[in-house]
Design an enzyme around this catalytic site. Structure first.
Site, PDB file in Angstrom:
ATOM      1  N   SER A 138      -6.182  -0.513  -2.647  1.00 23.32           N
ATOM      2  CA  SER A 138      -5.291  -1.353  -3.447  1.00 23.32           C
ATOM      3  C   SER A 138      -4.006  -1.756  -2.734  1.00 23.32           C
ATOM      4  O   SER A 138      -3.179  -2.469  -3.302  1.00 23.32           O
ATOM      5  CB  SER A 138      -4.934  -0.617  -4.745  1.00 23.32           C
ATOM      6  N   GLU A 139      -3.832  -1.335  -1.487  1.00 25.38           N
ATOM      7  CA  GLU A 139      -2.559  -1.554  -0.793  1.00 25.38           C
ATOM      8  C   GLU A 139      -2.157  -3.026  -0.754  1.00 25.38           C
ATOM      9  O   GLU A 139      -0.988  -3.364  -0.974  1.00 25.38           O
ATOM     10  CB  GLU A 139      -2.637  -1.002   0.640  1.00 25.38           C
ATOM     11  N   VAL A 140      -3.108  -3.911  -0.454  1.00 28.80           N
ATOM     12  CA  VAL A 140      -2.769  -5.321  -0.291  1.00 28.80           C
ATOM     13  C   VAL A 140      -2.184  -5.904  -1.570  1.00 28.80           C
ATOM     14  O   VAL A 140      -1.363  -6.828  -1.531  1.00 28.80           O
ATOM     15  CB  VAL A 140      -4.000  -6.128   0.184  1.00 28.80           C
ATOM     16  N   LEU A 142      -0.187  -4.414  -3.466  1.00 28.43           N
ATOM     17  CA  LEU A 142       1.172  -3.886  -3.593  1.00 28.43           C
ATOM     18  C   LEU A 142       2.075  -4.374  -2.467  1.00 28.43           C
ATOM     19  O   LEU A 142       3.216  -3.934  -2.344  1.00 28.43           O
ATOM     20  CB  LEU A 142       1.135  -2.352  -3.584  1.00 28.43           C
TER      21      LEU A 142
END
Length: 264
Positions: A138-140, A142
């Site tokens: 999910s980093e992208v 955020l």
């Protein structure tokens, strides 16, 4: 004696250890303190005679990844660039340490395995997941990057699937995770305990020193030239063949009995 910590719980059954991440109210994040204590544990496990290690999360959730509250503190000016680099390198140390454990490692995923939690799962030798589990990088979404987990995700999934998950940030089901190779065995809800209880018996025939040597060889392969691969493999095989473990294993096979390490 393995180190104790407030940031994980240990349960040992004979030669297998379960490491419980124990902050379910926060979805078992990889806080700096938890990462530090897990590194200490991994160092102790290097010299242990345990045969297997299971990583699992309390509260029906595996791991939500990095500590977002700590990240927010960084954005509010409480840490500088060098501090963030150090934090990232500490995470890299953990993923390297878990991947490099000499024991057979199992990631038992119930609920969510997100971001660094998915990366942690990719460091295991086997990933079990209940069918209701969810996985996401999910980093992208955020404004972040998967960074230190990227090599482990690519190694497990291949570049094509890893790119899609990293660049989209999409959440995938346990079934999809099984299809792309992230999950080895998909279990019915409530089936994790039974699956884990079967593993020590199923893996008992694997010789401990040979297993550790194979893991070392596999971890080094991508960084070696073909000549280096040949030389290292020859040394590894010679060491194994001349070991007491191999004498016992080959002798047991020829005598049609179980080797000593598989008894019990």
């Amino acid at each position: 004696m393995l180190p104790v910590s407030n940031h994980y719980e240990l349960e040992q059954t004979e030669s297998w250890l379960t490491v419980w991440l124990n902050e379910p109210q926060a979805r078992n994040p990889l806080t700096a303190a938890r990462v530090s204590d897990l590194l200490t544990l991994c160092a102790a496990l290097q010299g242990s005679d345990l045969r297997g290690v299971v990583f699992r999360g309390r509260g029906g959730v595996f791991c939500a990844g990095g500590d977002l509250k700590a990240f927010q503190a960084v954005m509010q000016g409480k840490a500088g660039h060098a501090d963030v680099v150090a934090l990232s390198l500490q995470a890299a140390d953990l993923f390297d340490a878990v991947s490099g454990l000499p024991q057979f490692t199992v990631m038992a995923v119930e609920g969510a395995a997100m971001a660094g939690g998915l990366g942690l799962a990719c460091c295991g030798d086997m990933v079990l997941a209940e069918e209701t589990a969810r996985f996401a990088l999910s980093e992208v979404r955020l404004g972040l990057t998967p960074a230190q987990i990227a090599p482990f995700v690519v190694a497990r999934l291949g570049m094509r699937a890893a790119r899609r998950l990293m660049l989209s940030g999409e959440s995938v089901s346990g079934a999809t995770a099984r299809e792309i190779g992230l999950v080895d065995r998909l279990l019915a809800v409530g089936g994790m305990d039974a699956a884990l209880s079967d593993l020590p018996r199923a893996l008992a025939p694997a010789a401990p020193c040979a297993l550790a040597a194979i893991k070392r060889q596999l971890s080094e392969l991508p960084f070696q030239s073909r000549d280096e691969q040949r030389a290292v493999a020859a040394e590894s095989f010679a060491t194994a063949l001349l070991s007491a473990e191999a004498r016992e294993g080959i002798g047991a096979y020829l005598e049609k009995r179980k080797p000593l390490w598989a008894e019990g």
